[in-house]
Write a protein that holds these residues in place. Structure first.
Motif, PDB file in Angstrom:
ATOM      1  N   SER A  45      41.035  48.196  40.979  1.00 26.90           N
ATOM      2  CA  SER A  45      39.837  48.769  40.347  1.00 26.90           C
ATOM      3  C   SER A  45      39.568  50.170  40.870  1.00 26.90           C
ATOM      4  CB  SER A  45      38.617  47.878  40.604  1.00 26.90           C
ATOM      5  OG  SER A  45      38.789  46.640  39.961  1.00 26.90           O
ATOM      6  N   ASP A 101      39.757  47.509  32.876  1.00 29.85           N
ATOM      7  CA  ASP A 101      39.783  46.739  34.128  1.00 29.85           C
ATOM      8  C   ASP A 101      39.528  45.265  33.819  1.00 29.85           C
ATOM      9  OD1 ASP A 101      39.805  45.890  36.722  1.00 29.85           O
ATOM     10  OD2 ASP A 101      38.357  47.369  37.445  1.00 29.85           O
ATOM     11  N   GLU A 102      40.573  44.483  33.852  1.00 28.98           N
ATOM     12  CA  GLU A 102      40.516  43.051  33.555  1.00 28.98           C
ATOM     13  C   GLU A 102      39.758  42.773  32.248  1.00 28.98           C
ATOM     14  OE1 GLU A 102      39.626  40.523  36.813  1.00 28.98           O
ATOM     15  OE2 GLU A 102      40.931  41.595  38.182  1.00 28.98           O
TER      16      GLU A 102
HETATM   17 MG    MG Z   1      39.221  44.737  40.633  1.00 28.04          MG
END
Ligand code: MG
Ligand code: ADP
Length: 260
Positions: free
Chosen positions: A41, A162-163
């Protein structure tokens, strides 16, 4: 598209990213994988200009990131965070619409073209029925799709995710990844942090495996997703087999009771 040269970053204690170099080429679909806390991240936030490296250099299209204004950057790069909390009470349509501000201007109002882009994104992601709901009324999975819509209607050249599917069921996950892949085939460069190794293997052309803020391996899914690499970075035992349909490596975890 983007060059990252020997960057380091720390929040306050030790380095979270150390001496990391990478290159993202135009049109690529790159996956960033690695265990919790490995700096995925943070790396994405550095790429989105939310954070700046403490040393090293980052450039986009040959220009140093520090020299590109945030406004200009937002017209080229969209970022979807993993934490999809919203502080203010917007409805879904209002929230998605904010993705057009870098193009339309905060108060200039939206033109026909902007509205068309917003409607198309909502339709393609299957979230039209949510448009009058308030953001705080959505499930985590619905919220993720709304955040993705907001990033897509920014019509960036580079999409940082991010994810993006961490709260989605398998049906929504594959539909959303298919939509992202379609945009990628239409020239959008994509960098996605993915915690699901099999999803990363299926969709990404190239993977970057992070550990302790450094790149442990990068290359095709076949090169990166080997049992040795996964066991060394995630500290668990796994089997890696080919998906018989796609030929891509798939990872199977093994409960400790079955380990020899
Ligand atoms: Mg992360
Ligand atoms: P990942 O996304 O791979 O799980 P992160 O980039 O979120 O990893 O975090 C990497 C490291 O940096 C972790 O040790 C984490 O605790 C630390 N960290 C992340 N965000 C912050 C922050 N805002 N302040 C201080 N430390 C942070």
């Amino acid at each position: 598209m983007m060059r990252i040269e020997n960057i380091s970053f720390s929040y306050n204690a030790g380095p979270v990213i150390s001496n990391l170099s990478a290159e993202i080429r135009a049109g690529e679909f790159v996956g960033i994988i690695g265990p919790n806390g490995s700096g995925k991240s943070t790396l994405l936030k550095l790429m989105s200009k939310i954070l700046s490296p403490s040393s090293g250099a980052m450039s986009m299209g040959g220009r140093d990131l520090k020299e590109i204004s945030l406004e200009r950057y937002a017209r080229q790069v969209a970022y979807m965070p993993s934490d999809t909390e919203v502080c203010f009470s917007f409805n879904v349509r209002e929230f998605i619409t904010m993705g057009r501000f870098p193009h339309a201007g905060r108060y200039a109002g939206l033109g026909k073209k902007d509205l068309h882009i917003i409607n198309m994104a909502a339709r393609n992601l299957g979230i039209e029925h949510l448009s009058e709901k308030r953001m705080e009324e959505l499930s985590q999975g619905e919220k993720q799709m709304v955040f993705l819509a907001q990033a897509i209607i920014q019509q960036p050249r580079l999409l940082l995710l991010d994810e993006p599917t961490s709260h989605l069921d398998i049906g929504h996950t594959y539909r959303i990844m298919d939509s992202i892949l379609k945009l990628n085939s239409e020239d959008l460069t994509v960098v996605a942090v993915l915690h699901d190794l099999n999803l990363a293997s299926e969709y990404c052309k190239r993977l970057i495996l992070l550990k302790d803020g450094k790149i442990l391996r990068h290359g095709s899914p076949q090169e990166v997703i080997t049992y040795q690499n996964i066991e060394n970075s995630y500290m668990t035992r796994v089997l890696v087999y080919k998906n018989p349909f796609s030929g891509k490596p798939h990872v199977f975890g093994i409960p400790s009771s079955l380990r020899k």
